[in-house]
Write a protein that holds these residues in place. Sequence first.
Motif, mmCIF file in Angstrom:
data_model
loop_
_atom_site.group_PDB
_atom_site.id
_atom_site.type_symbol
_atom_site.label_atom_id
_atom_site.label_comp_id
_atom_site.label_asym_id
_atom_site.label_seq_id
_atom_site.Cartn_x
_atom_site.Cartn_y
_atom_site.Cartn_z
ATOM 1 N N HIS A 47 -22.775 58.028 6.640
ATOM 2 C CA HIS A 47 -21.810 57.973 7.743
ATOM 3 C C HIS A 47 -21.075 56.640 7.661
ATOM 4 C CE1 HIS A 47 -23.548 61.567 9.556
ATOM 5 N NE2 HIS A 47 -24.735 61.020 9.380
ATOM 6 N N LYS A 48 -19.929 56.574 8.314
ATOM 7 C CA LYS A 48 -19.135 55.348 8.208
ATOM 8 C C LYS A 48 -18.604 54.873 9.554
ATOM 9 C CE LYS A 48 -17.761 56.407 3.476
ATOM 10 N NZ LYS A 48 -18.346 57.740 3.394
ATOM 11 N N GLU A 49 -19.104 55.445 10.650
ATOM 12 C CA GLU A 49 -18.600 55.046 11.958
ATOM 13 C C GLU A 49 -18.907 53.579 12.254
ATOM 14 O OE1 GLU A 49 -20.180 57.791 11.305
ATOM 15 O OE2 GLU A 49 -18.672 59.330 11.741
ATOM 16 N N GLN A 50 -20.134 53.147 11.967
ATOM 17 C CA GLN A 50 -20.497 51.754 12.229
ATOM 18 C C GLN A 50 -19.779 50.802 11.268
ATOM 19 O OE1 GLN A 50 -24.755 51.048 12.669
ATOM 20 N NE2 GLN A 50 -25.078 53.192 13.249
ATOM 21 N N LEU A 51 -19.547 51.263 10.042
ATOM 22 C CA LEU A 51 -18.791 50.432 9.105
ATOM 23 C C LEU A 51 -17.365 50.228 9.589
ATOM 24 C CD1 LEU A 51 -19.801 51.500 5.479
ATOM 25 C CD2 LEU A 51 -20.126 49.289 6.568
ATOM 26 N N HIS A 52 -16.757 51.276 10.119
ATOM 27 C CA HIS A 52 -15.411 51.137 10.670
ATOM 28 C C HIS A 52 -15.408 50.154 11.841
ATOM 29 C CE1 HIS A 52 -13.177 53.990 8.299
ATOM 30 N NE2 HIS A 52 -14.121 54.909 8.451
ATOM 31 N N ALA A 53 -16.508 50.114 12.590
ATOM 32 C CA ALA A 53 -16.594 49.167 13.701
ATOM 33 C C ALA A 53 -16.651 47.725 13.215
ATOM 34 C CB ALA A 53 -17.822 49.486 14.555
ATOM 35 N N LEU A 54 -17.048 47.522 11.947
ATOM 36 C CA LEU A 54 -17.118 46.173 11.371
ATOM 37 C C LEU A 54 -15.829 45.778 10.661
ATOM 38 C CD1 LEU A 54 -20.722 46.291 9.854
ATOM 39 C CD2 LEU A 54 -19.981 45.093 11.916
ATOM 40 N N TYR A 55 -14.746 46.525 10.886
ATOM 41 C CA TYR A 55 -13.488 46.262 10.198
ATOM 42 C C TYR A 55 -13.019 44.821 10.423
ATOM 43 C CZ TYR A 55 -8.910 47.427 8.234
ATOM 44 O OH TYR A 55 -7.790 47.482 7.444
ATOM 45 N N GLY A 56 -13.075 44.383 11.656
ATOM 46 C CA GLY A 56 -12.642 43.019 11.962
ATOM 47 C C GLY A 56 -13.505 41.969 11.295
ATOM 48 N N PHE A 57 -14.790 42.264 11.148
ATOM 49 C CA PHE A 57 -15.691 41.325 10.486
ATOM 50 C C PHE A 57 -15.295 41.160 9.017
ATOM 51 C CE2 PHE A 57 -19.504 40.803 7.845
ATOM 52 C CZ PHE A 57 -19.928 39.563 8.286
ATOM 53 N N PHE A 58 -15.082 42.260 8.332
ATOM 54 C CA PHE A 58 -14.649 42.169 6.939
ATOM 55 C C PHE A 58 -13.287 41.503 6.842
ATOM 56 C CE2 PHE A 58 -17.528 45.951 6.576
ATOM 57 C CZ PHE A 58 -18.467 45.347 5.760
ATOM 58 N N PHE A 59 -12.446 41.757 7.817
ATOM 59 C CA PHE A 59 -11.103 41.195 7.822
ATOM 60 C C PHE A 59 -11.137 39.669 7.803
ATOM 61 C CE2 PHE A 59 -6.937 40.138 9.426
ATOM 62 C CZ PHE A 59 -6.117 41.133 8.920
ATOM 63 N N SER A 60 -12.154 39.110 8.433
ATOM 64 C CA SER A 60 -12.238 37.653 8.537
ATOM 65 C C SER A 60 -12.492 36.982 7.197
ATOM 66 C CB SER A 60 -13.356 37.272 9.522
ATOM 67 O OG SER A 60 -14.621 37.686 9.027
#
Length: 752
Positions: free
Chosen positions: A168-181
């Motif tokens: 699943h990737k719902e929680q990964l999508h929630a970390l989008y801003g974290f990766f963005f940093s």
Amino acid sequence: MQRRQSFKTQKQPLQVHHKNQTDLSAWRKGGRIDPEKNVQNHQSPNNQKNDSKQGSLEQALSYFEKVQDRVSLKKNSVLQKHLTTVESIGLQSGLPPEAFDVLLNVALSGKLADTVNTRLLKSLLPASVIPETSVVSSVSWLCVSKCSGNIQLLFLRWLIAVFDFIDHKEQLHALYGFFFSFLQDEKMCPYVCHLLYLLTRKETGEYIQLYEMEYHFISYSGMQSHLQALLSLYKLYCPELVTITLPGKMKTYFKNSEGPWKAGINTVRRRNQENSPVFQPLFLGTAQPQSRKRKWNTQLIIPASSTNTNNLEEDKKKNRVDLYSMSESFRVEQLQTFSQLLQNIHHLEFPSQMGSVLTNPLLLHYMNCIKDESIYLRLYYWMGQTLQEECTWCALDNNQDEEEFKDFLETVYKTECFLQEGFSSCEEFLYKSLPLWDGFCCRSQILRLVSWIPLGSFSEIKSHLYDPLAQFFFTSSLYFKCSILECLKELLQNWLNWHVIHLDSESDSQVHSSNTTHSELLNEVAELIHFVGWISTVALRLENNPTFLLYFILDFYETACDMYLRYNLPLLIMPPAGVFYPALLSMDSVTLNQLCYIMYRYRTNLVAAKENELSKKEMVQFRFSNQTYQEYNQYITAMVGCLWTSSVFQKDIHPQGLRMDDELLKKTAVQEFKNSFNIVYHPAMMGYAVLFLQQAWPDDTTFNFSLIKGKKWNWYLEYLYAHGLKGLKVFIESSINRVSQASHSKAGNVQV
């Protein structure tokens, strides 16, 4: 961040408790475990060996979970043993889902040396799926900087490589801003951009605003390929927020992240594909053999759909409940029917491995119906990189690679036929690779792809396509010449079909822009026809006018002669004299019949064009040139003089025509030279004349062709028509009578 339940606290975690659960023997065999069969075969040597591996993996995972202090690899035989166990099982059979939480945490926690952590990460190949919770838990280690920068980079590469195996990737999508940093980290930026590219959806528009803060970084480091890829995707979703101008030319955007895991990933994909209970092959055309190692021929099997049948059924029930919920994404691995496509067409979630789209007609229907530029953009990046990496004459020299590459190119061609448009990434690949091509490797596939090259500027097509093709054409065999001509005919047809489709969709408000496109199309088509005329003239001289070559040349002009009426394109270009006269004097009746039909269609199109010009239905800028009418009249005079009035040597006025003085003709010592090319004496028609004489005068063995006159002439014409010479029939009925009457007068030719 909540951590996954410890492997140690699970009671016999790797043993079978349910018919849908997996164990190590199943992973090794690549199949499911039947509990009854497992009990019956418990004493078999294979099962004993598998049980031994299962126990070794349990011990290794238990050891890595208990590691607290930094351990040296050289001085610890236990660590070496357990590390070897994980590597062996991971690379051969794949690791169970429960193993990823333990191994990712120990690799990113900094408890072990980078050498050990690197080997662990490179062995993390899934037997089926990777739990999303394990990935999220491991991402949390990036916040505390326990591991080195090299390990962080390797982790991001691993995450990109196995992205489609995460359940699943719902929680990964929630970390989008974290990766963005992490974009400001120069070393991590290429891989972070790739990961964000995979995670970006329409719903992530709020993060696109954050990218404005990164413009200073772009100005500092320049518009690098990975930044351009991410920005181009952002610009599709929120064009008003991304104001930076992106380069028009594109190249390979992302570094290949699959390197250490590529072979294992392909093995897992094949195993999931073979054992999936819901897998239904969806091929374009006939079934193809499965690729043994390439990533492009794998069918659309995302591992989440092959691990647990009950989970899939639960997902189906959930989707039936939330069928029209626009906030719910529909995973494409669940897409099995056309009705499902229609019901979920607005919230499909495509995989990162866009090559899986090529062999799935349902997703190709989606691309036809929904003009989602992001899908084309993702497919463009993936296909461009794959073509560049796997081109056998650019990279490797291996027969097996050539067969795999052929399959891929064939799949791309079938996809282009399905979508009725060419891929720009294929065009760029052809332009770059044709100068390096040997003309033999993947010949039919390359020529088929050439036929789908989209319209472009003439300077690019001439230098990148026409010039290399001309070199191959003049130095190749007769068969290859004919293959190139067939390819160019299909290219012309595809351009003309594109014109018809877009002409119907133009609105009145687009008159100015459509006129520009129309002019460009006219120029491109004209240059293509001139190019074919040039190479055909040279080839006929080189090959001594073979009938086989003439057939393909005239087949091209069967399309070119009908562009005005059939494709609504105000352009007609006559074949050069180097093509017309060899066809007119050919000794083959099929060739002569082809030429007659082509001239009939030229006349029909030119008459219609002249009528429309007189009635002012056509725009002035698209009038046919007087040269076209002049060339037609010269050719028609020569044809009528040959086939009907026997006056070609006196009436042919073309500079390269057959006009000759009587004194010169008498020196040839040919009797009745004036009649040498009419429909009775013509070398291509003499066989029919002989058969007609045998039927009309069976007792006459002198074969007196002069008997075919008067009523017998008309009977002879009917005899020719009955034998399938329809081109000759329509030509005579449309032109000969008018010209034959005028031949007694002053002009002796057809004016349209």
